[in-house]
Design an enzyme around this catalytic site. Structure first.
Site: not given
Ligand code: BEZ
Length: 218
Positions: A54, A131
């Site tokens: 993110c 996402r």
């Molecule tokens: C992330 O790295 O953005 C992420 C990875 C797994 C679950 C939620 C966020």
């Protein structure tokens, strides 16, 4: 609430009017229909603040802010984190990476907007939005939707490409072929009558495979 119970048939789809809402964001209170007035909006959800993928995605959005402004487009982020979490994350990224997330990020703690837009996919995560990316035109209609899972970040070049494609298609009443990018030939909509078909067949100016597949430069 068990997220798997959320009714997916209520999810907005391409061509639907984007549902209106009021939200608390990192830039203050916001009413979507006002935010959208006269502007394209790219509304996107991320699973959680302070997570690595993110952070790269929102950094990529922030670094392309000038492009989106040039394209008459506003960015609007969302996760189900609190405003305090958002602000702490925005400040952390500013300090660590020197990038300011200078677009509003919705604090959707009661998941009201996430549910309204179908951003919760219970089999992918019961605690976080996937996402999602919604491209909404200045008339408030949803024109393109992307969904990515939690473990794969979105492609900023593709997000920019489809925004240009949507605007180019609207402005010129054309369609765009696979892998189209700005400057490439565009597709002229197929003829809708025998008369138009015969005209198309006779037109030697076009880059034509057959009457139904004809391209031109803009
Ligand atoms: C992330 O790295 O953005 C992420 C990875 C797994 C679950 C939620 C966020």
């Amino acid at each position: 609430m068990d997220l798997q119970e959320i009714k997916t048939d209520l999810m907005p789809r391409i061509g639907d009017k984007a549902p209106d809402f009021e939200a608390t964001t990192t830039t203050g209170k916001l009413k979507f229909s006002e935010f959208n007035t006269g502007k394209w909006v790219i509304m996107f959800s991320h699973p959680a603040d302070f997570t690595p993928v993110c952070t790269t995605e929102l950094t990529a959005f922030a670094e392309n802010m000038e492009f989106f402004t040039t394209m008459n487009t506003r960015l609007l982020g969302l996760s189900i984190d609190s405003i305090h979490s958002h602000l702490a994350w925005v400040n952390n990224v500013r300090e660590k990476l020197g990038v300011l997330f200078n677009f509003p990020i919705i604090a959707d703690t009661d998941m009201h907007i996430a549910k309204l837009y179908g951003m919760l996919h219970g089999n992918e995560s019961s605690t976080a939005t996937v996402r999602a990316v919604f491209f909404i035109d200045p008339d408030g209609f949803i024109r393109l939707i992307m969904y990515y899972p939690l473990n794969v970040g979105r492609n900023m070049e593709e997000i920019k490409r489809v925004l240009v494609a949507l605007q180019t298609a609207d402005e010129n009443q054309v369609a765009l072929p696979a892998n189209w990018k700005e400057g490439d030939k565009v597709i002229i909509p197929p003829p809708k009558s025998v008369h138009e078909m015969l005209e198309r067949v006779a037109d030697d100016e076009l880059d034509k495979v057959d009457f139904y597949l004809a391209k031109k430069d803009l």
